[in-house]
Design a protein around this motif. Structure first.
Motif, PDB file in Angstrom:
ATOM      1  N   ASN A 310       0.045  -0.076  16.476  1.00 52.52           N
ATOM      2  CA  ASN A 310       0.276   1.157  15.715  1.00 52.52           C
ATOM      3  C   ASN A 310       1.678   1.149  15.094  1.00 52.52           C
ATOM      4  O   ASN A 310       2.347   2.176  15.014  1.00 52.52           O
ATOM      5  CB  ASN A 310       0.068   2.393  16.590  1.00 52.52           C
ATOM      6  N   ALA A 311       2.080  -0.039  14.684  1.00 50.03           N
ATOM      7  CA  ALA A 311       3.408  -0.217  14.098  1.00 50.03           C
ATOM      8  C   ALA A 311       3.341  -0.011  12.587  1.00 50.03           C
ATOM      9  O   ALA A 311       2.442  -0.541  11.928  1.00 50.03           O
ATOM     10  CB  ALA A 311       3.925  -1.620  14.405  1.00 50.03           C
ATOM     11  N   PRO A 312       4.271   0.722  12.037  1.00 50.16           N
ATOM     12  CA  PRO A 312       4.239   0.933  10.588  1.00 50.16           C
ATOM     13  C   PRO A 312       4.561  -0.343   9.818  1.00 50.16           C
ATOM     14  O   PRO A 312       5.360  -1.162  10.252  1.00 50.16           O
ATOM     15  CB  PRO A 312       5.331   1.992  10.369  1.00 50.16           C
ATOM     16  N   VAL A 313       3.899  -0.504   8.684  1.00 47.75           N
ATOM     17  CA  VAL A 313       4.236  -1.557   7.723  1.00 47.75           C
ATOM     18  C   VAL A 313       5.038  -0.895   6.614  1.00 47.75           C
ATOM     19  O   VAL A 313       4.591   0.094   6.020  1.00 47.75           O
ATOM     20  CB  VAL A 313       2.952  -2.204   7.144  1.00 47.75           C
ATOM     21  N   VAL A 314       6.233  -1.411   6.350  1.00 49.33           N
ATOM     22  CA  VAL A 314       7.077  -0.821   5.314  1.00 49.33           C
ATOM     23  C   VAL A 314       7.354  -1.848   4.225  1.00 49.33           C
ATOM     24  O   VAL A 314       7.348  -3.056   4.486  1.00 49.33           O
ATOM     25  CB  VAL A 314       8.411  -0.301   5.894  1.00 49.33           C
ATOM     26  N   ASN A 315       7.591  -1.367   3.017  1.00 49.05           N
ATOM     27  CA  ASN A 315       7.885  -2.282   1.926  1.00 49.05           C
ATOM     28  C   ASN A 315       9.390  -2.489   1.808  1.00 49.05           C
ATOM     29  O   ASN A 315      10.175  -2.024   2.648  1.00 49.05           O
ATOM     30  CB  ASN A 315       7.251  -1.789   0.615  1.00 49.05           C
ATOM     31  N   TRP A 316       9.828  -3.187   0.756  1.00 48.48           N
ATOM     32  CA  TRP A 316      11.239  -3.557   0.625  1.00 48.48           C
ATOM     33  C   TRP A 316      12.148  -2.355   0.396  1.00 48.48           C
ATOM     34  O   TRP A 316      13.380  -2.465   0.565  1.00 48.48           O
ATOM     35  CB  TRP A 316      11.409  -4.568  -0.510  1.00 48.48           C
ATOM     36  N   ARG A 317      11.581  -1.230   0.042  1.00 49.48           N
ATOM     37  CA  ARG A 317      12.385  -0.010  -0.126  1.00 49.48           C
ATOM     38  C   ARG A 317      12.334   0.878   1.109  1.00 49.48           C
ATOM     39  O   ARG A 317      12.879   1.976   1.106  1.00 49.48           O
ATOM     40  CB  ARG A 317      11.910   0.774  -1.349  1.00 49.48           C
ATOM     41  N   GLY A 318      11.681   0.381   2.149  1.00 51.92           N
ATOM     42  CA  GLY A 318      11.593   1.161   3.380  1.00 51.92           C
ATOM     43  C   GLY A 318      10.510   2.212   3.367  1.00 51.92           C
ATOM     44  O   GLY A 318      10.458   3.064   4.260  1.00 51.92           O
ATOM     45  N   ILE A 319       9.628   2.152   2.392  1.00 53.19           N
ATOM     46  CA  ILE A 319       8.530   3.114   2.303  1.00 53.19           C
ATOM     47  C   ILE A 319       7.380   2.640   3.185  1.00 53.19           C
ATOM     48  O   ILE A 319       6.962   1.473   3.104  1.00 53.19           O
ATOM     49  CB  ILE A 319       8.050   3.272   0.850  1.00 53.19           C
ATOM     50  N   GLU A 320       6.865   3.518   4.029  1.00 52.93           N
ATOM     51  CA  GLU A 320       5.752   3.163   4.905  1.00 52.93           C
ATOM     52  C   GLU A 320       4.476   3.035   4.076  1.00 52.93           C
ATOM     53  O   GLU A 320       4.054   3.978   3.406  1.00 52.93           O
ATOM     54  CB  GLU A 320       5.572   4.204   5.997  1.00 52.93           C
TER      55      GLU A 320
END
Length: 331
Positions: A310-320
């Motif tokens: 249940n770990a969030p995946v975030v992009n390079w801008r820190g957006i989940e």
């Protein structure tokens, strides 16, 4: 069921984007299957998840006691370490005590996974040594056993007395005749077995008694060393270390290459083995954490649990953008 089943899902937006399929088995101390997903009879190579089995002859032969090995050294014999200073300095000291050095290892050299150790080598324009290999602790154990047995220098040869002792231990605790072996990343032979056989072996470790047979007492010493030194078994930020520290009772954990994972639960007499068939480590880490939650030894809200399931995946801008989560079958 003989086909692999979904173990881990990678969600993006409202639906799964990727799915990691695999097999998993939980055994009791008698070797019976408590719960299984996919095919328990799947033949696998356990890779580094078998290191505590490979270390059994080191203890049962008397070599560990003859050379005064500590629990920390036994943990390193079972380790896939990150090559941090706490690992390499201990391995160097171990070799020196044997009157050996880096050239006596047969595991090969690679850059350490530990960030600081890696940076230090790169910035100094230095090449890694074999002690940086994640398997150098296992190989130091092989060299210790070899010294005790009086074998030749090529201790990784399948016909060598060291490896013959390892194969015998492997077949004893899995209760199977290994159908073949592969050569591991560290050049040592890695026997194959079924997933059930590997889970059965881990459950045997869990059920071993410190007042039992010589081999049982050896098993207890090894899993206790792993639990006492989770930082040596893997390293900071690694799943084995994080999850062993997070469990509410002693649990020995060990990953293996190509998305293998085992767990030894001594207080419950249970052993776990799992394999994600695409070799994706993130899938195996989520699956083992989810099985530990399912068995009640890991709090689902513990930060270490949330790091792998249940770990969030975030992009390079820190957006989940999504989540790594267990599939419904093991959630």
């Amino acid at each position: 069921m003989t086909q692999p089943v979904p173990l881990t899902e990678i969600w993006r937006g409202p639906r799964p984007e990727s799915v990691h399929l695999g097999h998993a088995v939980i055994c009791d101390a008698g070797g019976g299957i408590v719960e299984a997903w996919g095919n328990p009879s799947e033949v696998i190579l356990p890779r580094s998840s078998a290191k505590m089995i490979q270390a059994l002859p080191l203890v049962t032969s008397g070599a560990a006691d003859a050379h005064g090995l500590t629990p920390a050294q036994l943990a390193l014999a079972c380790a896939s370490h990150s090559g941090a200073a706490i690992h390499t300095e201990r391995v160097q000291g171990w070799l020196a005590a044997l009157g050996l050095d880096d050239d006596d290892l047969r595991c090969g050299a690679h850059y350490p996974q530990d960030r600081e150790a890696n940076k230090a080598l790169v910035c100094s324009d230095s090449a890694p040594c074999q002690v940086h290999n994640n398997c150098s602790g296992k190989h130091s154990g092989f060299l210790t056993l070899n010294r005790h047995l009086g074998g030749g220098p090529e201790y990784i040869d399948p016909a060598h007395p060291v490896q013959k002792a390892v194969f015998e231990a492997f077949e004893t605790v899995t209760r199977e005749t290994s159908p073949f072996y592969g050569i591991d990343g560290c050049s040592a032979p890695n026997p194959a077995c079924t997933l059930h056989g590997m889970a059965r072996a881990m459950a045997w470790f869990a059920g071993a008694s410190d007042s039992g047979t010589v081999v049982e007492r050896a098993a207890v010493r090894l899993w206790q060393a792993m639990v006492a030194h989770p930082d040596l078994v893997a390293g900071e930020g690694r799943a084995c270390t994080d999850l062993m520290r997070a469990c509410s009772e002693p649990v020995a954990l060990k990953t293996g290459a190509e998305a293998f994972f085992i767990a030894i639960l001594p207080q419950r007499g249970l052993g776990v083995a799992l394999k994600v068939i695409d070799g994706g480590t993130r899938g195996a880490e989520c699956a083992i954490a989810s099985i530990l939650v399912r068995l009640g030894v890991l709090d689902s809200e513990h930060p270490a649990a949330l790091k792998y399931r249940n770990a969030p995946v975030v992009n390079w801008r820190g957006i989940e953008t999504g989540m790594i989560r267990p599939a419904a079958a093991i959630a």
